[in-house]
Design a protein around this motif. Structure first.
Motif, mmCIF file in Angstrom:
data_model
loop_
_atom_site.group_PDB
_atom_site.id
_atom_site.type_symbol
_atom_site.label_atom_id
_atom_site.label_comp_id
_atom_site.label_asym_id
_atom_site.label_seq_id
_atom_site.Cartn_x
_atom_site.Cartn_y
_atom_site.Cartn_z
ATOM 1 N N VAL A 1 0.819 -1.216 0.000
ATOM 2 C CA VAL A 1 0.000 0.000 0.000
ATOM 3 C C VAL A 1 0.852 1.266 0.000
ATOM 4 O O VAL A 1 0.574 2.222 -0.733
ATOM 5 C CB VAL A 1 -0.956 -0.001 1.215
ATOM 6 N N HIS A 2 1.911 1.273 0.811
ATOM 7 C CA HIS A 2 2.672 2.521 1.010
ATOM 8 C C HIS A 2 4.046 2.531 0.340
ATOM 9 O O HIS A 2 4.695 3.584 0.308
ATOM 10 C CB HIS A 2 2.826 2.787 2.508
ATOM 11 N N GLY A 3 4.491 1.379 -0.149
ATOM 12 C CA GLY A 3 5.725 1.327 -0.924
ATOM 13 C C GLY A 3 6.934 1.918 -0.223
ATOM 14 O O GLY A 3 7.268 1.547 0.897
ATOM 15 N N ASP A 4 7.597 2.874 -0.887
ATOM 16 C CA ASP A 4 8.842 3.442 -0.369
ATOM 17 C C ASP A 4 8.657 4.176 0.958
ATOM 18 O O ASP A 4 9.588 4.239 1.766
ATOM 19 C CB ASP A 4 9.457 4.395 -1.390
ATOM 20 N N ASP A 5 7.468 4.727 1.194
ATOM 21 C CA ASP A 5 7.220 5.388 2.475
ATOM 22 C C ASP A 5 7.372 4.395 3.619
ATOM 23 O O ASP A 5 7.979 4.690 4.647
ATOM 24 C CB ASP A 5 5.819 6.002 2.502
ATOM 25 N N TYR A 6 6.814 3.181 3.431
ATOM 26 C CA TYR A 6 6.924 2.182 4.492
ATOM 27 C C TYR A 6 8.341 1.616 4.551
ATOM 28 O O TYR A 6 8.847 1.337 5.645
ATOM 29 C CB TYR A 6 5.920 1.051 4.289
ATOM 30 N N ARG A 7 8.994 1.449 3.407
ATOM 31 C CA ARG A 7 10.372 0.953 3.414
ATOM 32 C C ARG A 7 11.275 1.874 4.234
ATOM 33 O O ARG A 7 12.086 1.418 5.033
ATOM 34 C CB ARG A 7 10.910 0.832 1.986
ATOM 35 N N GLY A 8 11.133 3.174 4.026
ATOM 36 C CA GLY A 8 11.934 4.119 4.779
ATOM 37 C C GLY A 8 11.602 4.101 6.255
ATOM 38 O O GLY A 8 12.498 4.180 7.111
ATOM 39 N N TYR A 9 10.322 3.995 6.559
ATOM 40 C CA TYR A 9 9.870 3.932 7.954
ATOM 41 C C TYR A 9 10.415 2.686 8.641
ATOM 42 O O TYR A 9 10.965 2.743 9.740
ATOM 43 C CB TYR A 9 8.342 3.936 7.959
ATOM 44 N N LEU B 1 10.590 -3.012 19.447
ATOM 45 C CA LEU B 1 11.392 -2.222 20.379
ATOM 46 C C LEU B 1 12.214 -1.221 19.563
ATOM 47 O O LEU B 1 12.533 -1.478 18.392
ATOM 48 C CB LEU B 1 12.331 -3.130 21.193
ATOM 49 N N PRO B 2 12.570 -0.087 20.152
ATOM 50 C CA PRO B 2 13.351 0.901 19.400
ATOM 51 C C PRO B 2 14.656 0.314 18.869
ATOM 52 O O PRO B 2 15.359 -0.411 19.560
ATOM 53 C CB PRO B 2 13.629 1.982 20.453
ATOM 54 N N ARG B 3 14.909 0.593 17.585
ATOM 55 C CA ARG B 3 16.155 0.233 16.912
ATOM 56 C C ARG B 3 16.381 -1.258 16.772
ATOM 57 O O ARG B 3 17.491 -1.708 16.492
ATOM 58 C CB ARG B 3 17.376 0.846 17.636
ATOM 59 N N THR B 4 15.352 -2.082 16.948
ATOM 60 C CA THR B 4 15.478 -3.521 16.730
ATOM 61 C C THR B 4 14.443 -3.945 15.693
ATOM 62 O O THR B 4 13.369 -3.376 15.601
ATOM 63 C CB THR B 4 15.246 -4.323 18.028
ATOM 64 N N GLY B 5 14.798 -4.969 14.903
ATOM 65 C CA GLY B 5 13.880 -5.446 13.880
ATOM 66 C C GLY B 5 13.721 -4.496 12.726
ATOM 67 O O GLY B 5 12.651 -4.416 12.119
ATOM 68 N N LEU B 6 14.794 -3.768 12.407
ATOM 69 C CA LEU B 6 14.753 -2.854 11.260
ATOM 70 C C LEU B 6 14.764 -3.646 9.960
ATOM 71 O O LEU B 6 15.411 -4.679 9.855
ATOM 72 C CB LEU B 6 15.927 -1.887 11.295
ATOM 73 N N ARG B 7 14.031 -3.164 8.958
ATOM 74 C CA ARG B 7 14.028 -3.788 7.632
ATOM 75 C C ARG B 7 15.044 -3.068 6.750
ATOM 76 O O ARG B 7 14.898 -1.904 6.465
ATOM 77 C CB ARG B 7 12.644 -3.711 6.997
ATOM 78 N N ARG B 8 16.064 -3.805 6.347
ATOM 79 C CA ARG B 8 17.124 -3.211 5.518
ATOM 80 C C ARG B 8 16.821 -3.425 4.035
ATOM 81 O O ARG B 8 16.296 -4.442 3.667
ATOM 82 C CB ARG B 8 18.481 -3.819 5.852
#
Length: 203
Positions: free
Chosen positions: A180-188, A196-203
């Motif tokens: 649905v959100h494409g690059d907006d969600y990728r960046g988010y 949790l903060p800074r864990t489980g980031l999508r690279r």
């Protein structure tokens, strides 16, 4: 009140406030309760994510009931007043955090996913710290229940809750948000942690 009674009382509050009241409020604001049901065909990972969540709730309810009637006993190592008191505080914090995060989602709040629906991607407030604060708060509540009634059904329920939340997020919600959100969600997702903060980031 005995620990099982306290656990059931907190669970009732969690269901009434977190699901009942929130869905009524969502219907008042948008005309929809926000419930979208279980995703996927029966037997699929998406389907098991929804069914597993229901089973986790059942375990959370059964744990204090079975302890109350003497079918199961609390683990001796955790059967202490200070542990129960800590559990009450943790569970109450989980309820408060769940409702707070739900309200922070505004009109985008949903239970389940409708692939044909487009909602606003919420990135502010607590959603600027973690991508799934509602699920984080629910796990916190589940951990509190385990401390109040530390028996094997409660532990199974917590493990099942965590497993099905992981499935729901990774298999159902993240693919939907990417579509649905494409690059907006990728960046988010690349800058804000999953639970949790800074864990489980999508690279």
């Amino acid at each position: 009140m005995t620990p099982p009674t306290v656990s059931l009382a907190l669970f009732t509050v969690f269901l009434v406030v977190g699901f009942g009241w929130r869905s009524v409020e969502q219907r008042r604001r948008t005309g929809s309760t926000g419930f979208r049901g279980v995703s996927g065909r029966p037997g699929s990972l998406e389907w098991w994510a929804g069914v597993g969540f229901v089973l986790a709730i059942a375990c959370a309810v059964l744990a204090p009931v079975l302890q109350m009637v003497g079918v199961v006993s609390p683990l001796a190592v955790a059967d202490r007043p200070e542990v129960v008191f800590t559990g009450v505080l943790v569970a109450a914090a989980g309820i408060a955090a769940t409702v707070y995060a739900q309200l922070a989602m505004g009109d985008s709040w949903r239970i389940g996913v409708d692939p044909g629906e487009r909602t606003t991607l919420v990135r502010t407030g607590v959603f600027g710290l973690v991508r799934n604060p509602i699920f984080t708060a629910m796990i916190l509540f589940g951990f509190g229940v385990v401390l109040i009634t530390p028996n094997w059904p409660a532990i199974v329920g917590l493990v099942l809750l965590i497993a099905t939340i992981e499935l729901q997020v990774r298999i159902v919600e993240e693919p939907y948000l990417l579509a649905v959100h494409g690059d907006d969600y990728r960046g988010y997702a690349a800058s804000v942690g999953r639970f949790l903060p800074r864990t489980g980031l999508r690279r």
